[in-house]
Design a protein around this motif. Sequence first.
Motif, PDB file in Angstrom:
ATOM      1  N   GLY A 167      27.143  36.531 -37.027  1.00 40.67           N
ATOM      2  CA  GLY A 167      27.631  36.324 -35.671  1.00 40.67           C
ATOM      3  C   GLY A 167      26.880  37.194 -34.686  1.00 40.67           C
ATOM      4  N   PRO A 168      27.419  37.310 -33.483  1.00 38.95           N
ATOM      5  CA  PRO A 168      26.807  38.175 -32.476  1.00 38.95           C
ATOM      6  C   PRO A 168      26.717  39.616 -32.979  1.00 38.95           C
ATOM      7  CG  PRO A 168      28.478  36.788 -31.475  1.00 38.95           C
ATOM      8  CD  PRO A 168      28.599  36.620 -32.964  1.00 38.95           C
ATOM      9  N   ILE A 169      25.791  40.370 -32.419  1.00 40.92           N
ATOM     10  CA  ILE A 169      25.635  41.781 -32.783  1.00 40.92           C
ATOM     11  C   ILE A 169      26.895  42.508 -32.309  1.00 40.92           C
ATOM     12  CG2 ILE A 169      24.266  43.866 -32.435  1.00 40.92           C
ATOM     13  CD1 ILE A 169      21.845  41.936 -31.903  1.00 40.92           C
ATOM     14  N   ALA A 170      27.645  43.032 -33.261  1.00 43.09           N
ATOM     15  CA  ALA A 170      28.980  43.578 -32.993  1.00 43.09           C
ATOM     16  C   ALA A 170      28.977  44.688 -31.937  1.00 43.09           C
ATOM     17  CB  ALA A 170      29.609  44.080 -34.286  1.00 43.09           C
ATOM     18  N   GLU A 171      28.040  45.621 -32.013  1.00 45.58           N
ATOM     19  CA  GLU A 171      28.039  46.739 -31.067  1.00 45.58           C
ATOM     20  C   GLU A 171      27.729  46.276 -29.646  1.00 45.58           C
ATOM     21  OE1 GLU A 171      26.185  51.234 -30.486  1.00 45.58           O
ATOM     22  OE2 GLU A 171      25.463  50.010 -32.143  1.00 45.58           O
ATOM     23  N   ILE A 172      26.832  45.319 -29.497  1.00 49.22           N
ATOM     24  CA  ILE A 172      26.519  44.792 -28.168  1.00 49.22           C
ATOM     25  C   ILE A 172      27.710  44.003 -27.632  1.00 49.22           C
ATOM     26  CG2 ILE A 172      25.034  43.231 -26.846  1.00 49.22           C
ATOM     27  CD1 ILE A 172      22.709  44.086 -28.662  1.00 49.22           C
ATOM     28  N   LYS A 173      28.328  43.213 -28.497  1.00 51.17           N
ATOM     29  CA  LYS A 173      29.496  42.435 -28.073  1.00 51.17           C
ATOM     30  C   LYS A 173      30.617  43.360 -27.599  1.00 51.17           C
ATOM     31  CE  LYS A 173      32.759  38.899 -29.382  1.00 51.17           C
ATOM     32  NZ  LYS A 173      33.451  38.208 -30.445  1.00 51.17           N
ATOM     33  N   GLU A 174      30.896  44.396 -28.376  1.00 50.51           N
ATOM     34  CA  GLU A 174      31.949  45.347 -28.004  1.00 50.51           C
ATOM     35  C   GLU A 174      31.617  46.029 -26.673  1.00 50.51           C
ATOM     36  OE1 GLU A 174      35.409  47.660 -28.076  1.00 50.51           O
ATOM     37  OE2 GLU A 174      34.915  45.898 -29.276  1.00 50.51           O
ATOM     38  N   TYR A 175      30.364  46.399 -26.493  1.00 47.79           N
ATOM     39  CA  TYR A 175      29.940  47.028 -25.244  1.00 47.79           C
ATOM     40  C   TYR A 175      30.195  46.090 -24.061  1.00 47.79           C
ATOM     41  CZ  TYR A 175      26.983  48.770 -21.518  1.00 47.79           C
ATOM     42  OH  TYR A 175      26.534  49.197 -20.294  1.00 47.79           O
ATOM     43  N   LEU A 176      29.799  44.836 -24.199  1.00 48.74           N
ATOM     44  CA  LEU A 176      29.956  43.874 -23.108  1.00 48.74           C
ATOM     45  C   LEU A 176      31.420  43.527 -22.862  1.00 48.74           C
ATOM     46  CD1 LEU A 176      26.924  41.523 -23.847  1.00 48.74           C
ATOM     47  CD2 LEU A 176      27.087  43.302 -22.084  1.00 48.74           C
ATOM     48  N   GLU A 177      32.218  43.462 -23.929  1.00 51.12           N
ATOM     49  CA  GLU A 177      33.643  43.160 -23.774  1.00 51.12           C
ATOM     50  C   GLU A 177      34.363  44.242 -22.972  1.00 51.12           C
ATOM     51  OE1 GLU A 177      34.956  40.530 -27.644  1.00 51.12           O
ATOM     52  OE2 GLU A 177      34.824  42.694 -27.886  1.00 51.12           O
ATOM     53  N   THR A 178      34.012  45.484 -23.211  1.00 50.97           N
ATOM     54  CA  THR A 178      34.719  46.589 -22.552  1.00 50.97           C
ATOM     55  C   THR A 178      34.056  47.030 -21.247  1.00 50.97           C
ATOM     56  OG1 THR A 178      33.527  48.218 -23.897  1.00 50.97           O
ATOM     57  CG2 THR A 178      35.667  47.462 -24.721  1.00 50.97           C
ATOM     58  N   LEU A 179      32.872  46.508 -20.975  1.00 48.48           N
ATOM     59  CA  LEU A 179      32.129  46.878 -19.775  1.00 48.48           C
ATOM     60  C   LEU A 179      32.912  46.527 -18.512  1.00 48.48           C
ATOM     61  CD1 LEU A 179      29.437  47.836 -18.464  1.00 48.48           C
ATOM     62  CD2 LEU A 179      28.685  45.440 -18.580  1.00 48.48           C
ATOM     63  N   HIS A 180      33.163  47.533 -17.680  1.00 52.40           N
ATOM     64  CA  HIS A 180      33.782  47.287 -16.377  1.00 52.40           C
ATOM     65  C   HIS A 180      32.664  47.088 -15.365  1.00 52.40           C
ATOM     66  CE1 HIS A 180      36.730  47.396 -13.182  1.00 52.40           C
ATOM     67  NE2 HIS A 180      35.854  48.113 -12.501  1.00 52.40           N
ATOM     68  N   LEU A 181      32.657  45.933 -14.745  1.00 52.10           N
ATOM     69  CA  LEU A 181      31.622  45.625 -13.761  1.00 52.10           C
ATOM     70  C   LEU A 181      32.042  46.177 -12.410  1.00 52.10           C
ATOM     71  CD1 LEU A 181      30.864  41.983 -14.902  1.00 52.10           C
ATOM     72  CD2 LEU A 181      29.501  44.029 -15.332  1.00 52.10           C
TER      73      LEU A 181
ATOM     74  N   HIS B 202      21.029  35.324 -25.996  1.00 46.83           N
ATOM     75  CA  HIS B 202      20.012  35.743 -26.955  1.00 46.83           C
ATOM     76  C   HIS B 202      19.972  37.267 -27.101  1.00 46.83           C
ATOM     77  CE1 HIS B 202      18.932  31.629 -27.375  1.00 46.83           C
ATOM     78  NE2 HIS B 202      18.995  31.533 -26.070  1.00 46.83           N
ATOM     79  N   ILE B 203      20.577  37.965 -26.164  1.00 47.66           N
ATOM     80  CA  ILE B 203      20.772  39.406 -26.316  1.00 47.66           C
ATOM     81  C   ILE B 203      21.868  39.642 -27.363  1.00 47.66           C
ATOM     82  CG2 ILE B 203      21.713  41.459 -25.167  1.00 47.66           C
ATOM     83  CD1 ILE B 203      20.234  40.491 -22.611  1.00 47.66           C
ATOM     84  N   LEU B 204      22.936  38.873 -27.262  1.00 44.79           N
ATOM     85  CA  LEU B 204      24.066  38.999 -28.188  1.00 44.79           C
ATOM     86  C   LEU B 204      23.769  38.452 -29.580  1.00 44.79           C
ATOM     87  CD1 LEU B 204      27.209  38.111 -26.111  1.00 44.79           C
ATOM     88  CD2 LEU B 204      27.054  39.941 -27.763  1.00 44.79           C
ATOM     89  N   LYS B 205      23.088  37.339 -29.630  1.00 47.88           N
ATOM     90  CA  LYS B 205      22.780  36.673 -30.905  1.00 47.88           C
ATOM     91  C   LYS B 205      21.378  36.071 -30.788  1.00 47.88           C
ATOM     92  CE  LYS B 205      24.747  33.341 -34.193  1.00 47.88           C
ATOM     93  NZ  LYS B 205      23.851  33.745 -35.210  1.00 47.88           N
ATOM     94  N   PRO B 206      20.362  36.886 -31.084  1.00 45.04           N
ATOM     95  CA  PRO B 206      18.977  36.468 -30.838  1.00 45.04           C
ATOM     96  C   PRO B 206      18.578  35.123 -31.445  1.00 45.04           C
ATOM     97  CG  PRO B 206      19.047  38.803 -31.317  1.00 45.04           C
ATOM     98  CD  PRO B 206      20.430  38.272 -31.566  1.00 45.04           C
TER      99      PRO B 206
ATOM    100  N   MET C 209      40.496  36.932 -24.026  1.00 42.40           N
ATOM    101  CA  MET C 209      40.567  37.777 -22.829  1.00 42.40           C
ATOM    102  C   MET C 209      39.459  38.827 -22.893  1.00 42.40           C
ATOM    103  SD  MET C 209      41.919  38.896 -19.995  1.00 42.40           S
ATOM    104  CE  MET C 209      43.572  38.949 -19.416  1.00 42.40           C
ATOM    105  N   ASP C 210      38.852  39.025 -21.795  1.00 45.65           N
ATOM    106  CA  ASP C 210      37.850  40.071 -21.618  1.00 45.65           C
ATOM    107  C   ASP C 210      38.571  41.420 -21.689  1.00 45.65           C
ATOM    108  OD1 ASP C 210      35.889  41.796 -20.459  1.00 45.65           O
ATOM    109  OD2 ASP C 210      36.628  41.263 -18.472  1.00 45.65           O
ATOM    110  N   LYS C 211      38.100  42.321 -22.528  1.00 46.18           N
ATOM    111  CA  LYS C 211      38.786  43.597 -22.745  1.00 46.18           C
ATOM    112  C   LYS C 211      38.816  44.498 -21.508  1.00 46.18           C
ATOM    113  CE  LYS C 211      38.056  43.789 -27.708  1.00 46.18           C
ATOM    114  NZ  LYS C 211      37.442  44.540 -28.814  1.00 46.18           N
ATOM    115  N   SER C 212      37.959  44.248 -20.535  1.00 50.72           N
ATOM    116  CA  SER C 212      37.983  45.070 -19.324  1.00 50.72           C
ATOM    117  C   SER C 212      39.095  44.618 -18.377  1.00 50.72           C
ATOM    118  CB  SER C 212      36.637  44.994 -18.591  1.00 50.72           C
ATOM    119  OG  SER C 212      36.474  43.735 -17.967  1.00 50.72           O
ATOM    120  N   GLY C 213      39.665  43.437 -18.626  1.00 48.31           N
ATOM    121  CA  GLY C 213      40.740  42.922 -17.791  1.00 48.31           C
ATOM    122  C   GLY C 213      40.265  42.256 -16.514  1.00 48.31           C
ATOM    123  N   MET C 214      38.967  42.122 -16.343  1.00 47.18           N
ATOM    124  CA  MET C 214      38.425  41.544 -15.110  1.00 47.18           C
ATOM    125  C   MET C 214      38.429  40.017 -15.130  1.00 47.18           C
ATOM    126  SD  MET C 214      35.212  44.040 -14.414  1.00 47.18           S
ATOM    127  CE  MET C 214      35.078  43.536 -12.707  1.00 47.18           C
TER     128      MET C 214
END
Length: 137
Positions: A49-63, A84-88, A1-6
């Motif tokens: 794995g994916p860059i953790a801080e970027i992944k967390e940012y994208l998971e919680t990002l409310h669009l 490639h942003i998440l895992k170059p 599940m996407d953490k933003s709930g969207m």
Amino acid sequence: MDKSGMFEDFNFKLIVIDALLDKEPIFHEELTALINKYEDDFEWYSGAGPIAEIKEYLETLHLDSTDLDKIDSLCFDGGNEIYHILKPDWDGEDDLFDVVSVEGFQNLKNLKIVDYISMCDPKVLEPFEKAGIEVQY
């Protein structure tokens, strides 16, 4: 599940975010700063794995609806920039970013076309077709 709930599936949210990258989204400056932060420090081909801080940012990002309304097409492709942003060093040879659900696509009021190249079983795209959105295989 996407953490933003969207969206039900975070990997689908990534496809949505990818569609916004060239449309000057509200989150552009924050994401660019994160990308720049890790650009020189990413340890290539380490098996990480994916860059953790970027992944967390994208998971919680409310669009915001302002951004979501800009989307009229989506592309399901392993070559999408967001991966490639998440895992170059991601080579597309695993199922790390495979989409299993498109639930939440209803937030994309102007979506008209979905291009399918890869990243999911074609059955996953059936809700688009049922909603009258053209899926190009």
